[in-house]
Write a protein that holds these residues in place. Sequence first.
Motif, PDB file in Angstrom:
ATOM      1  N   PHE A 264       0.799  -1.197  -0.077  1.00  0.00           N
ATOM      2  CA  PHE A 264      -0.114   0.012  -0.072  1.00  0.00           C
ATOM      3  C   PHE A 264       0.943   1.115  -0.080  1.00  0.00           C
ATOM      4  CE2 PHE A 264      -4.266  -1.475   1.839  1.00  0.00           C
ATOM      5  CZ  PHE A 264      -4.740  -1.951   0.494  1.00  0.00           C
ATOM      6  N   ALA A 265       1.934   1.099   0.778  1.00  0.00           N
ATOM      7  CA  ALA A 265       2.934   2.439   0.675  1.00  0.00           C
ATOM      8  C   ALA A 265       3.214   2.837  -0.528  1.00  0.00           C
ATOM      9  CB  ALA A 265       4.046   2.127   1.662  1.00  0.00           C
ATOM     10  N   GLU A 266       3.336   1.997  -1.553  1.00  0.00           N
ATOM     11  CA  GLU A 266       3.806   2.537  -2.852  1.00  0.00           C
ATOM     12  C   GLU A 266       2.418   3.021  -3.637  1.00  0.00           C
ATOM     13  OE1 GLU A 266       5.848  -0.722  -4.537  1.00  0.00           O
ATOM     14  OE2 GLU A 266       7.606  -0.665  -3.180  1.00  0.00           O
ATOM     15  N   LYS A 267       1.287   3.030  -3.303  1.00  0.00           N
ATOM     16  CA  LYS A 267       0.050   3.204  -4.007  1.00  0.00           C
ATOM     17  C   LYS A 267      -0.741   4.594  -3.350  1.00  0.00           C
ATOM     18  CE  LYS A 267      -1.113  -1.524  -4.729  1.00  0.00           C
ATOM     19  NZ  LYS A 267      -0.488  -1.605  -5.796  1.00  0.00           N
ATOM     20  N   THR A 268      -1.088   5.224  -4.440  1.00  0.00           N
ATOM     21  CA  THR A 268      -2.245   6.615  -4.088  1.00  0.00           C
ATOM     22  C   THR A 268      -3.324   5.881  -3.159  1.00  0.00           C
ATOM     23  OG1 THR A 268      -3.138   6.472  -5.852  1.00  0.00           O
ATOM     24  CG2 THR A 268      -1.355   7.673  -5.851  1.00  0.00           C
ATOM     25  N   GLU A 269      -3.946   7.028  -2.600  1.00  0.00           N
ATOM     26  CA  GLU A 269      -4.958   6.779  -1.638  1.00  0.00           C
ATOM     27  C   GLU A 269      -6.211   6.006  -2.707  1.00  0.00           C
ATOM     28  OE1 GLU A 269      -8.501   8.627   1.390  1.00  0.00           O
ATOM     29  OE2 GLU A 269      -6.897   9.864   0.053  1.00  0.00           O
ATOM     30  N   GLY A 270      -6.368   6.544  -4.072  1.00  0.00           N
ATOM     31  CA  GLY A 270      -7.372   5.674  -4.762  1.00  0.00           C
ATOM     32  C   GLY A 270      -6.899   4.453  -5.315  1.00  0.00           C
ATOM     33  N   GLU A 271      -5.651   4.116  -5.618  1.00  0.00           N
ATOM     34  CA  GLU A 271      -5.114   2.808  -5.703  1.00  0.00           C
ATOM     35  C   GLU A 271      -5.067   2.009  -4.792  1.00  0.00           C
ATOM     36  OE1 GLU A 271      -1.735   4.479  -9.015  1.00  0.00           O
ATOM     37  OE2 GLU A 271      -1.086   3.946  -7.135  1.00  0.00           O
ATOM     38  N   GLN A 272      -5.201   2.591  -3.537  1.00  0.00           N
ATOM     39  CA  GLN A 272      -5.271   1.636  -2.266  1.00  0.00           C
ATOM     40  C   GLN A 272      -6.555   1.086  -2.319  1.00  0.00           C
ATOM     41  OE1 GLN A 272      -3.944   3.528   1.252  1.00  0.00           O
ATOM     42  NE2 GLN A 272      -1.896   3.872   0.570  1.00  0.00           N
ATOM     43  N   MET A 273      -7.547   1.969  -2.446  1.00  0.00           N
ATOM     44  CA  MET A 273      -8.849   1.599  -2.346  1.00  0.00           C
ATOM     45  C   MET A 273      -9.369   0.558  -3.651  1.00  0.00           C
ATOM     46  SD  MET A 273     -11.161   5.138  -1.332  1.00  0.00           S
ATOM     47  CE  MET A 273     -10.722   5.889   0.403  1.00  0.00           C
ATOM     48  N   ALA A 274      -8.857   0.966  -4.673  1.00  0.00           N
ATOM     49  CA  ALA A 274      -8.889   0.300  -5.863  1.00  0.00           C
ATOM     50  C   ALA A 274      -8.513  -1.275  -5.813  1.00  0.00           C
ATOM     51  CB  ALA A 274      -8.355   0.843  -7.251  1.00  0.00           C
ATOM     52  N   ARG A 275      -7.147  -1.484  -5.080  1.00  0.00           N
ATOM     53  CA  ARG A 275      -6.584  -2.926  -4.751  1.00  0.00           C
ATOM     54  C   ARG A 275      -7.596  -3.606  -3.752  1.00  0.00           C
ATOM     55  NH1 ARG A 275      -3.753  -6.268  -7.606  1.00  0.00           N
ATOM     56  NH2 ARG A 275      -2.738  -7.763  -6.326  1.00  0.00           N
ATOM     57  N   LEU A 276      -8.362  -2.856  -3.040  1.00  0.00           N
ATOM     58  CA  LEU A 276      -8.855  -3.790  -1.959  1.00  0.00           C
ATOM     59  C   LEU A 276     -10.297  -4.160  -2.810  1.00  0.00           C
ATOM     60  CD1 LEU A 276      -9.319  -4.580   0.789  1.00  0.00           C
ATOM     61  CD2 LEU A 276     -10.216  -2.559   1.814  1.00  0.00           C
ATOM     62  N   ILE A 277     -10.834  -3.258  -3.327  1.00  0.00           N
ATOM     63  CA  ILE A 277     -12.160  -3.510  -4.283  1.00  0.00           C
ATOM     64  C   ILE A 277     -11.596  -4.594  -5.213  1.00  0.00           C
ATOM     65  CG2 ILE A 277     -13.615  -2.808  -6.039  1.00  0.00           C
ATOM     66  CD1 ILE A 277     -13.293   0.040  -4.817  1.00  0.00           C
ATOM     67  N   GLN A 278     -10.481  -4.616  -5.794  1.00  0.00           N
ATOM     68  CA  GLN A 278     -10.231  -5.656  -6.597  1.00  0.00           C
ATOM     69  C   GLN A 278     -10.014  -6.969  -5.898  1.00  0.00           C
ATOM     70  OE1 GLN A 278      -7.203  -7.302  -7.223  1.00  0.00           O
ATOM     71  NE2 GLN A 278      -7.348  -8.203  -9.382  1.00  0.00           N
ATOM     72  N   ARG A 279      -9.571  -7.052  -4.691  1.00  0.00           N
ATOM     73  CA  ARG A 279      -9.574  -8.163  -3.941  1.00  0.00           C
ATOM     74  C   ARG A 279     -11.003  -8.950  -3.693  1.00  0.00           C
ATOM     75  NH1 ARG A 279      -5.358 -11.112  -4.676  1.00  0.00           N
ATOM     76  NH2 ARG A 279      -5.890 -10.058  -6.837  1.00  0.00           N
ATOM     77  N   ALA A 280     -11.726  -7.987  -3.088  1.00  0.00           N
ATOM     78  CA  ALA A 280     -13.334  -8.231  -2.843  1.00  0.00           C
ATOM     79  C   ALA A 280     -13.853  -8.588  -4.010  1.00  0.00           C
ATOM     80  CB  ALA A 280     -13.679  -7.064  -2.092  1.00  0.00           C
ATOM     81  N   ASP A 281     -13.577  -7.801  -5.120  1.00  0.00           N
ATOM     82  CA  ASP A 281     -14.379  -8.649  -6.340  1.00  0.00           C
ATOM     83  C   ASP A 281     -14.058  -9.655  -6.789  1.00  0.00           C
ATOM     84  OD1 ASP A 281     -15.602  -8.027  -8.728  1.00  0.00           O
ATOM     85  OD2 ASP A 281     -14.279  -6.989  -9.930  1.00  0.00           O
ATOM     86  N   VAL A 282     -12.816 -10.130  -6.529  1.00  0.00           N
ATOM     87  CA  VAL A 282     -12.142 -11.447  -7.077  1.00  0.00           C
ATOM     88  C   VAL A 282     -12.988 -12.633  -6.117  1.00  0.00           C
ATOM     89  CG1 VAL A 282     -10.233 -13.177  -6.749  1.00  0.00           C
ATOM     90  CG2 VAL A 282      -9.910 -10.790  -7.784  1.00  0.00           C
ATOM     91  N   PHE A 283     -12.681 -12.182  -4.750  1.00  0.00           N
ATOM     92  CA  PHE A 283     -13.496 -13.175  -3.581  1.00  0.00           C
ATOM     93  C   PHE A 283     -15.075 -13.256  -4.261  1.00  0.00           C
ATOM     94  CE2 PHE A 283     -16.051 -13.201   0.169  1.00  0.00           C
ATOM     95  CZ  PHE A 283     -15.884 -14.589   0.487  1.00  0.00           C
ATOM     96  N   GLY A 284     -16.110 -12.155  -4.361  1.00  0.00           N
ATOM     97  CA  GLY A 284     -17.365 -12.241  -4.553  1.00  0.00           C
ATOM     98  C   GLY A 284     -17.679 -12.845  -5.849  1.00  0.00           C
ATOM     99  N   ALA A 285     -16.743 -12.865  -6.958  1.00  0.00           N
ATOM    100  CA  ALA A 285     -17.167 -13.559  -8.288  1.00  0.00           C
ATOM    101  C   ALA A 285     -16.893 -14.917  -8.307  1.00  0.00           C
ATOM    102  CB  ALA A 285     -16.088 -12.713  -9.201  1.00  0.00           C
ATOM    103  N   ARG A 286     -15.883 -15.377  -7.239  1.00  0.00           N
ATOM    104  CA  ARG A 286     -15.686 -16.807  -7.044  1.00  0.00           C
ATOM    105  C   ARG A 286     -16.606 -17.575  -6.209  1.00  0.00           C
ATOM    106  NH1 ARG A 286     -11.402 -14.583  -9.235  1.00  0.00           N
ATOM    107  NH2 ARG A 286      -9.832 -15.891 -10.161  1.00  0.00           N
TER     108      ARG A 286
END
Length: 403
Positions: A264-286
């Motif tokens: 996270f330290a290497e990401k902007t605030e928006g990118e941090q949120m995007a990454r958490l959304i992406q992980r939750a998206d992967v979980f929910g889709a599967r």
Amino acid sequence: MNLVPINSESVPLGQPLPFALRSANGALLAQKGFVVSDAKALNDITGMGIQLCVDVDEAGDSYRAYVGRLQQMLMAETSLGELASVKMSAPAPAPAPARNREERGPLDWSELQLRVTQVLRAPKAVDFRERLQALHEDLARRCEQAPDATLLALIFLSAQETRMYSGTHAMLVSCVCMVVAREMLRWSPAQVRRLGAAGLTMNIAMTELQDQLAQQTQPLTARQIAAVEDHAARSAAMLAELGVTDAVWLDAVRHHHHRKPGPFAEKTEGEQMARLIQRADVFGARISPRASRWPMPVTAAMKASYYDEENKVDEAGAALVKGLGVYPPGAFVRLASEEVGVVLRRGISATTPRVAIVTNRLGMPTGEFIPRDTSQPQWKITGVVAHKDVRVKIALDRLLPLV
């Protein structure tokens, strides 16, 4: 723990228990508020020769009132038959503090599925912003006040929903992100709310297409593939056209399908949120079914979220797994006792949630949901059970009061 043996005759039937039932070694047999419908249900809880006990520290006024009543009857030389008929009951409850009540009442999840589907399918409506804000407020409030019940409802519904897949999936991703960000990442309330809004609207440019694909058995067409591939950018652009000016919200939506591992330290605030959304998206889709395939077991979905594109532990994915638990609310599991249950709420550790039994060791429905504490060796979780393999029709509104 101050355990005191009680007679099974003192357990009230057909009404919520005013105390938790425990075994002689302290194992939880039935939580406070559980309804033991009849003598057979009580026998299912106690099993063969299990001594029922009450923790006086837990039972409090209920146990003291029960003992006091027995003492009064003994002094009055009451018959043994009348003594045996005395049951423990709860004292009159004090009004709950306003902050612990849901001021607008509990959510109707079926109605909410329909509402979010209608809002996301008609983003051009004049009242879109007001309706979206009302939905987001309902979900955010529920995540704050009853996170386990919220996760239970959405994971349970996601495992069987194809008609309103997009709306249900958006709610699941939004709520998973808000719970994890608040409890694990310790983000500020403003960040949590912004994240929830981004999760709810991440796929707004392809809501109808998502619902169509969930029920489609044929391969995607070239046009459908193109729509899926650029939906994140189109969703951010659509939100901007609709008046969303929050740059972080739009950035999170725009980047929620970027596969960019790293801390996270290497990401902007928006990118941090995007990454958490992406992980939750992967979980929910599967964990969600499609007309063309069965849903993935919840543990496999968790694993897919936990490791990044380079097969390393992902910071956002690790927070998600730690926050939800290996067996999150709404998942079905098999216990060492050979019983099958549905996870009600998260436990002390990621692998020891509270479970309600739905089928006994013979695979027969229990009728009443029997609570189990999976931190106890005899009820340890031994594996997950696919939703399709649970041959019992379960109503969500019967599960939620047990959380």
